[in-house]
Design a protein around this motif. Sequence first.
Motif, PDB file in Angstrom:
ATOM      1  N   LEU A   1       1.032  -1.325  -0.040  1.00 50.16           N
ATOM      2  CA  LEU A   1       0.095  -0.172   0.027  1.00 50.16           C
ATOM      3  C   LEU A   1       1.190   1.672   0.310  1.00 50.16           C
ATOM      4  CD1 LEU A   1      -2.727   1.680   0.729  1.00 50.16           C
ATOM      5  CD2 LEU A   1      -2.477   1.294   3.112  1.00 50.16           C
ATOM      6  N   VAL A   2       0.846   1.951  -0.781  1.00 51.00           N
ATOM      7  CA  VAL A   2       1.447   2.968  -1.333  1.00 51.00           C
ATOM      8  C   VAL A   2       0.748   4.647  -0.692  1.00 51.00           C
ATOM      9  CG1 VAL A   2       2.297   5.000  -2.531  1.00 51.00           C
ATOM     10  CG2 VAL A   2       3.354   2.391  -2.871  1.00 51.00           C
ATOM     11  N   LEU A   3       0.989   4.805   0.148  1.00 49.21           N
ATOM     12  CA  LEU A   3       0.226   6.090   0.929  1.00 49.21           C
ATOM     13  C   LEU A   3       0.751   7.653   0.736  1.00 49.21           C
ATOM     14  CD1 LEU A   3      -0.629   5.084   4.284  1.00 49.21           C
ATOM     15  CD2 LEU A   3      -2.618   5.669   2.809  1.00 49.21           C
ATOM     16  N   ILE A   4       0.367   8.476  -0.045  1.00 52.73           N
ATOM     17  CA  ILE A   4       1.277   9.840   0.118  1.00 52.73           C
ATOM     18  C   ILE A   4       0.162  11.081  -0.109  1.00 52.73           C
ATOM     19  CG2 ILE A   4       2.405  10.501  -1.789  1.00 52.73           C
ATOM     20  CD1 ILE A   4       3.501   8.457  -3.892  1.00 52.73           C
ATOM     21  N   SER A   5       0.687  11.795   0.919  1.00 51.23           N
ATOM     22  CA  SER A   5       0.037  13.318   1.288  1.00 51.23           C
ATOM     23  C   SER A   5       1.460  14.121   1.606  1.00 51.23           C
ATOM     24  CB  SER A   5      -0.203  13.151   2.182  1.00 51.23           C
ATOM     25  OG  SER A   5       0.223  13.119   4.068  1.00 51.23           O
ATOM     26  N   GLY A   6       1.100  15.149   1.795  1.00 48.66           N
ATOM     27  CA  GLY A   6       2.101  16.638   2.075  1.00 48.66           C
ATOM     28  C   GLY A   6       2.190  17.252   0.874  1.00 48.66           C
ATOM     29  N   PRO A   7       2.659  19.092   0.856  1.00 43.88           N
ATOM     30  CA  PRO A   7       3.304  19.552   0.187  1.00 43.88           C
ATOM     31  C   PRO A   7       3.821  19.559  -1.643  1.00 43.88           C
ATOM     32  CG  PRO A   7       3.227  20.731   2.197  1.00 43.88           C
ATOM     33  CD  PRO A   7       3.577  18.818   2.383  1.00 43.88           C
ATOM     34  N   GLU A   8       2.670  20.069  -2.134  1.00 45.81           N
ATOM     35  CA  GLU A   8       3.651  20.169  -3.065  1.00 45.81           C
ATOM     36  C   GLU A   8       5.410  20.832  -3.795  1.00 45.81           C
ATOM     37  OE1 GLU A   8       3.061  18.245  -5.410  1.00 45.81           O
ATOM     38  OE2 GLU A   8       0.582  17.474  -5.971  1.00 45.81           O
ATOM     39  N   PRO A   9       6.027  20.782  -4.397  1.00 44.27           N
ATOM     40  CA  PRO A   9       5.848  19.717  -5.230  1.00 44.27           C
ATOM     41  C   PRO A   9       6.678  18.218  -5.133  1.00 44.27           C
ATOM     42  CG  PRO A   9       8.168  20.952  -5.559  1.00 44.27           C
ATOM     43  CD  PRO A   9       7.113  21.674  -4.474  1.00 44.27           C
ATOM     44  N   GLN A  10       6.815  18.203  -3.710  1.00 42.13           N
ATOM     45  CA  GLN A  10       7.377  16.885  -3.476  1.00 42.13           C
ATOM     46  C   GLN A  10       6.143  15.720  -3.328  1.00 42.13           C
ATOM     47  OE1 GLN A  10      10.220  16.139  -2.899  1.00 42.13           O
ATOM     48  NE2 GLN A  10      11.284  18.218  -3.150  1.00 42.13           N
ATOM     49  N   LYS A  64      -0.300  -5.711   3.575  1.00 44.81           N
ATOM     50  CA  LYS A  64       0.734  -6.213   3.872  1.00 44.81           C
ATOM     51  C   LYS A  64       2.064  -5.358   4.095  1.00 44.81           C
ATOM     52  CE  LYS A  64       4.377 -10.145   3.010  1.00 44.81           C
ATOM     53  NZ  LYS A  64       4.415 -11.275   2.438  1.00 44.81           N
ATOM     54  N   ILE A  65       2.660  -5.092   3.234  1.00 44.27           N
ATOM     55  CA  ILE A  65       3.505  -3.777   3.844  1.00 44.27           C
ATOM     56  C   ILE A  65       3.367  -2.418   3.191  1.00 44.27           C
ATOM     57  CG2 ILE A  65       5.836  -2.739   3.260  1.00 44.27           C
ATOM     58  CD1 ILE A  65       6.939  -5.741   2.523  1.00 44.27           C
ATOM     59  N   ILE A  66       3.576  -0.997   4.082  1.00 42.30           N
ATOM     60  CA  ILE A  66       3.412   0.277   3.740  1.00 42.30           C
ATOM     61  C   ILE A  66       4.383   1.371   3.542  1.00 42.30           C
ATOM     62  CG2 ILE A  66       1.532   2.208   4.427  1.00 42.30           C
ATOM     63  CD1 ILE A  66       0.351  -0.819   5.136  1.00 42.30           C
ATOM     64  N   VAL A  67       3.895   1.939   2.277  1.00 40.12           N
ATOM     65  CA  VAL A  67       5.697   3.205   1.625  1.00 40.12           C
ATOM     66  C   VAL A  67       5.046   4.337   1.625  1.00 40.12           C
ATOM     67  CG1 VAL A  67       6.865   3.073  -0.111  1.00 40.12           C
ATOM     68  CG2 VAL A  67       6.320   1.099   0.396  1.00 40.12           C
ATOM     69  N   THR A  68       5.721   4.639   2.604  1.00 46.54           N
ATOM     70  CA  THR A  68       4.828   5.715   2.425  1.00 46.54           C
ATOM     71  C   THR A  68       6.103   7.154   2.980  1.00 46.54           C
ATOM     72  OG1 THR A  68       3.428   7.137   4.269  1.00 46.54           O
ATOM     73  CG2 THR A  68       4.802   5.635   5.639  1.00 46.54           C
ATOM     74  N   ARG A  69       5.603   7.964   4.024  1.00 49.34           N
ATOM     75  CA  ARG A  69       6.616   9.445   4.513  1.00 49.34           C
ATOM     76  C   ARG A  69       6.674   9.160   5.116  1.00 49.34           C
ATOM     77  NH1 ARG A  69       8.920  11.399   0.420  1.00 49.34           N
ATOM     78  NH2 ARG A  69       7.881  13.267  -1.010  1.00 49.34           N
ATOM     79  N   SER A  70       7.652  10.147   6.207  1.00 50.69           N
ATOM     80  CA  SER A  70       7.709   9.484   8.060  1.00 50.69           C
ATOM     81  C   SER A  70       6.862  10.179   8.731  1.00 50.69           C
ATOM     82  CB  SER A  70       8.832   9.393   8.012  1.00 50.69           C
ATOM     83  OG  SER A  70      10.106  10.473   7.745  1.00 50.69           O
ATOM     84  N   GLY A  71       5.540  10.826   8.323  1.00 50.32           N
ATOM     85  CA  GLY A  71       5.237  12.153   8.621  1.00 50.32           C
ATOM     86  C   GLY A  71       4.574  11.685  10.206  1.00 50.32           C
ATOM     87  N   LEU A 111      -2.406   0.437  13.838  1.00 53.01           N
ATOM     88  CA  LEU A 111      -2.723  -0.780  12.902  1.00 53.01           C
ATOM     89  C   LEU A 111      -1.409  -1.719  13.789  1.00 53.01           C
ATOM     90  CD1 LEU A 111      -4.760   0.751  12.826  1.00 53.01           C
ATOM     91  CD2 LEU A 111      -4.399   0.672  10.434  1.00 53.01           C
ATOM     92  N   ASN A 112      -0.275  -1.468  13.639  1.00 59.20           N
ATOM     93  CA  ASN A 112       0.674  -2.689  14.329  1.00 59.20           C
ATOM     94  C   ASN A 112       1.739  -2.514  12.900  1.00 59.20           C
ATOM     95  OD1 ASN A 112       0.757  -5.418  15.606  1.00 59.20           O
ATOM     96  ND2 ASN A 112       2.379  -4.493  15.618  1.00 59.20           N
ATOM     97  N   LYS A 113       1.446  -2.705  11.903  1.00 65.25           N
ATOM     98  CA  LYS A 113       1.680  -2.216  10.480  1.00 65.25           C
ATOM     99  C   LYS A 113       3.441  -2.874   9.991  1.00 65.25           C
ATOM    100  CE  LYS A 113      -0.714  -3.320   8.048  1.00 65.25           C
ATOM    101  NZ  LYS A 113      -1.454  -4.516   8.134  1.00 65.25           N
ATOM    102  N   LYS A 114       4.794  -3.794   9.602  1.00 66.12           N
ATOM    103  CA  LYS A 114       5.033  -2.771   8.200  1.00 66.12           C
ATOM    104  C   LYS A 114       5.465  -1.902   7.560  1.00 66.12           C
ATOM    105  CE  LYS A 114       7.574  -7.433   9.581  1.00 66.12           C
ATOM    106  NZ  LYS A 114       9.093  -7.372  10.085  1.00 66.12           N
ATOM    107  N   VAL A 115       6.584  -1.259   7.986  1.00 64.81           N
ATOM    108  CA  VAL A 115       6.689   0.280   6.671  1.00 64.81           C
ATOM    109  C   VAL A 115       7.525   0.053   6.727  1.00 64.81           C
ATOM    110  CG1 VAL A 115       6.008   1.041   9.286  1.00 64.81           C
ATOM    111  CG2 VAL A 115       5.761   2.050   6.961  1.00 64.81           C
TER     112      VAL A 115
END
Length: 353
Positions: A201-210, A267-274, A284-288
């Motif tokens: 699962l890819v989770l993206i957020s945050g200000p642009e342009p990043q 199974k695995i989350i790929v995301t920012r470290s916000g 949610l006790n996830k692998k990330v």
Amino acid sequence: MKSKKRILIAPLNWGLGHATRCVPIINALIKHHFEPVIASDGAALVLLKKEFPNCQSIELPSYHITYPKKGKHFKLKLLQDSPKLMKAIIAEKRETAAIIEKYKIDGIISDNRLGIHHKSLPCVFITHQLQVLSGTTTWLSTNLHQKVIKRFEECWVPDNLGDPNLSGKLGHFPLYEIPIKYIGPLSRLKKEHLPIAYDILVLISGPEPQRSILETKLLDVFKHYNGNILFIRGLIEKEQHISISGQLTIYNFMTTEEINTAINESKIIVTRSGYTTLMDLTKLNKKVFFIPTPGQFEQEYLAKRLTSLGYAPSCSQDEFSLEKLNETSKYKGLQTMDYDVNYKKLFSLFKGK
């Protein structure tokens, strides 16, 4: 004549984290017979209006915060943006006074909005950063931030007081002039035992342009991945859009209920470290796998800290690859921190003497 005390709750619109971590507080206010009045701008306001369609909502002046294309220019960009930031804060102060009068506000909760304060009302500031990291100028950024916090009656830190905790030296730093209350990690999500539907699962957020830069990179990386991928772009728009291409499913955004299911099914989350993302994935006790926003000292510190503690791997945006993702199996994943917030006691500030 109004029967419930009205509390103005105003999260910063910088990514979606400040807004989403206010969701459990707004729910608690409603449960404890307060009337929340929501104030923000941009995507944060849109998200909260979708979550709480029956609450009064108000648009505030925007801080217009953006990131530079190169992370090393982050501090310089903030310095260049400081005049318009100060202008927005002054406008915010004027707007707050008008909102208090128009909506008969009885108390204020500001999540990192610097101008949402009024000396005639009980005011709370929510932050996980009692220390604001900015490299060689950390002493200055911390001092300036603490000056703002000291104007409030209380500061609520969404973390545990002792170990284990999520914020490390960010949220555990001396501030003596006002009461600091550690209210435990805040999350709008809940753990469910669901069968795994997505490998990634890819989770993206945050200000642009990043945000867009990371989205483009990850879409390119994962086109070579052999597995089911759910990709949430973090774009809060009027309508939800879904596209499916082979094993890749892309959403522009999800509601709280949908994202709760999606994370539990992955199974695995790929995301920012916000920080809000950390709180959600811990619950949610996830692998990330963390990819901090380039140049944002806070996210870089949080990612490195969790990697060094053996919870989750991380790397820079430029370094990320499918091979790096294999490191996830060597880490234990984020561990649930059970913490029951005594909201009745917490909200007693707004009850008056």
